[in-house]
Design an enzyme around this catalytic site. Sequence first.
Site: not given
Length: 371
Positions: A90, A115, A190, A255, A336
């Site tokens: 982000r 992304h 990803h 996350d 990631e």
Amino acid sequence: MPNFSFLLCLIIATSFGIVVNGSESEAKIYVIKSGNTTLKLTNFGARIISLVIPDKNGKPTDIVLGYDCVKDYLSDTTYFGAIVGRVANRIGGAQFTLNGSHYKLDANEKQNMLHGGRKGFSQVIWEAKGWKADKEDLPVSFSYTSRDGEEGFPGNLQVKVNYFLEPNNLRVEMQARALNKSTPVNLAQHTYWNLGGHNSGDILSDEVQIFAYNFTPVKDQLIPTGEILPVNGTPYDFLKSHKIGSQINGPNGYDINYAIHRPMTKEKNQSSGCACGLDEEDWLKLAAVVYSNKTGIKMKISTSAPGLQFYTANHLKNVKGKGGYVYQAHDGYCFETQGFPDSVNHPNFPSQIVKPGEIYMHDTLYEFEVK
Ligand SMILES: *[C@@H]1O[C@H](CO)[C@@H](O)[C@H](O)[C@H]1NC(C)=O
Ligand SMILES: *[C@@H]1O[C@H](CO)[C@@H](O)[C@H](O)[C@H]1NC(C)=O
Ligand SMILES: *[C@@H]1O[C@H](CO)[C@@H](O)[C@H](O)[C@H]1NC(C)=O
Ligand SMILES: *[C@@H]1O[C@H](CO)[C@@H](O)[C@H](O)[C@H]1NC(C)=O
Ligand SMILES: *[C@@H]1O[C@H](CO)[C@@H](O)[C@H](O)[C@H]1NC(C)=O
């Protein structure tokens, strides 16, 4: 029958046309085999669409979440298997200032950019090289040229991703060269993995170890506060291997970005693009190990990137995937490797700025073992 329709789709309906920069290009599937391992890729988003590897009983197991048809990726909102960029993760407020110039980006997640925007690198056709249908173990190299102003980013950027497969490992090399303006660059692979098999249900009993003493906490809308805090005493502590589900309710699913190791201190050779003077051990650092008891498959992830976003697929809901299997929350995990999120707005985070003529390099190695 689901397997049959999968095959039909992969063999017959593999390609579709899409208009890129005024000319039509085709999305295709590329297959690489090495030993008993098979990797399938598509040039639409330079994506991994499957990785089939034998489990502890020798049964071929697809450990990557995805769709039956390449066309399904057109309407995908999960980023399944994709290379994301120009800037992964982000960017708060979808804007930043670089050397006195202010850049407004495509805000595709509330007021932020995620992304690389609506038409980021995951949603474009890449050019494929090096692959031959009759030479199944050759690497595949995807390249893409991003234009000045694309999704709001400054300058032309040449991007290249190489996929190399060996029987027990997959190596992904990501490179980018800024052509005429300084720009942030942060590429990430990803893939949603499920080492128990893409259709084996949730990953809560899989064991994970993450080699990071620190993480970057976030505020509303998952934008980093700018702090780099110790994992010690938090549910983010995976320094010792343990089941993913054991503390997952605290953070409401993972996350989060981990600071894997200090950013590169040795000088990279920016003109040739080689990591000269660095041996493999200095360049790649072990970032995470994942293990599924269902298949006995273990994956070790090593990377040259400073960060690792650990995402437990919290937002998957009724996503119709391969063979008709419907994915739900926690049916996979993403590791990631990348720079820290929103680095352009946090001068204390490792810089992602690439100046004209400089080369961005990011390598990640996935090693597989079965026990
Ligand atoms: C591939 O699988 C076969 C049958 O299970 C096995 O005999 C062989 O050793 C495997 N090859 C490799 C390279 O793992
Ligand atoms: C950037 O470089 C490309 C070719 O590499 C050129 O066509 C374009 O005009 C350049 N743009 C600027 C703003 O310099
Ligand atoms: C910022 O501008 C100065 C002066 O033009 C230049 O030397 C420097 O390389 C620029 N920095 C970036 C990141 O482009
Ligand atoms: C960087 O690579 C180029 C081309 O291979 C070479 O000529 C140059 O000497 C290298 N520079 C350093 C500092 O190693
Ligand atoms: C795998 O899980 C089962 C059931 O929870 C357990 O009985 C077994 O000991 C586990 N095996 C390993 C290798 O962890």
